[in-house]
Design an enzyme around this catalytic site. Sequence first.
Site: not given
Ligand code: NAD
Ligand code: LMR
Length: 328
Positions: A13-14, A17, A162, A190
């Site tokens: 949450a912090a 995203i 996507d 993904h």
């Molecule tokens: P970020 O590093 O800014 O934030 C992730 C947060 O998760 C951090 O604050 C971290 O402390 C916390 N965290 C880590 N392990 C945890 C746990 N076990 N329990 C609770 N919190 C935990 O990353 P972000 O940019 O917010 O991205 C988050 C994830 O989303 C990444 O894995 C990224 O690759 C993924 N993502 C997926 C998509 C998609 O389309 N599916 C798109 C973008 C990003």
């Molecule tokens: C995205 O699609 O933007 C995320 O999954 C980030 C990545 O690692 O591609």
Amino acid sequence: MSKKPVRVAVTGAAGQIGYALLFRIASGEMLGKDQPVILQLLEIPDEKAQKALKGVIMELEDCAFPLLAGVIPTGDPLVAFKDADYALLVGARPRGPGMERADLLAANAQIFTAQGKALDQVASRKVKVLVVGNPANTNAYIAMKSAPSLPRKNFTAMLRLDHNRAASQIAAKTGTAVGDIEKLTVWGNHSPTMYADYRFATVGGKSVKDLINDQVWNADTFLPTVGKRGAAIIEARGLSSAASAANAAIDHMRDWALGSNGKWVTMGIPSDGQYGIPKDVIFGFPVTTENGEYKLVEGLEIDKFSQERIDKTLKELQDEQAGVAHLL
Ligand code: NAD
Ligand code: LMR
């Protein structure tokens, strides 16, 4: 009379995203402008992460959202998922320097095993789970397998970003409005192997395939652009997509909860064997949603080109599953 609040758990949450997501959930963009929410926010117990989470909550308070009926910050999944109606699993271990894909899979397998077990123990039996944290499909698979008392269909992975990326590229190519594009889908994982498929898509009632009529553009421009968009954003921003990812999470959950009004949307869902995808593989499929349930669009013709793409993304998912099998 106002509705009873629902409980929405968000992990990570912090993070980036989280920061783009929580305010929109609290303002009613995900579950409707008449639906109060209680946010149950999970971060790692680490002091720095919990302090950052406190800061985000101070900002949530300062927005004075009328629909925000409570906020519960925690480092414990059993607290975060208690009676949760919705769970957005965003937090994941990012890839560090020198880390191989297998290491990333293993690190995340631990997180999603623990979170799947916690959901199993304490969440609402109707909880709708969306996994955003990468590798999203396999993390959703791990969580689902770790929660045997919850229905399999409750576990989904995010392919909506996507889908939205593909729609935007098509609108630009055809000079049409993105909101008019229908019957688009993205099959599979993904990851860059995903198969964005506009063969059935229409815009203003016209076939997108006929409008574009360019298989070279499809294979050499469209598919790589959509498939590698995440990497292109990391390259440009120095950080992975956050606002667009949060937006896609809102779209995914809103459509699942409130219905897609007959429109096709893409969700990563556990297969029941359709289109030759083995049972339980969490695969991007075209679905429609109604009354809180998704329904797979069945009976679409899969031509040779499409079959090859689907086979490739399926193989990658099966390799990922094999890589974590010993941890489940
Ligand atoms: P970020 O590093 O800014 O934030 C992730 C947060 O998760 C951090 O604050 C971290 O402390 C916390 N965290 C880590 N392990 C945890 C746990 N076990 N329990 C609770 N919190 C935990 O990353 P972000 O940019 O917010 O991205 C988050 C994830 O989303 C990444 O894995 C990224 O690759 C993924 N993502 C997926 C998509 C998609 O389309 N599916 C798109 C973008 C990003
Ligand atoms: C995205 O699609 O933007 C995320 O999954 C980030 C990545 O690692 O591609």
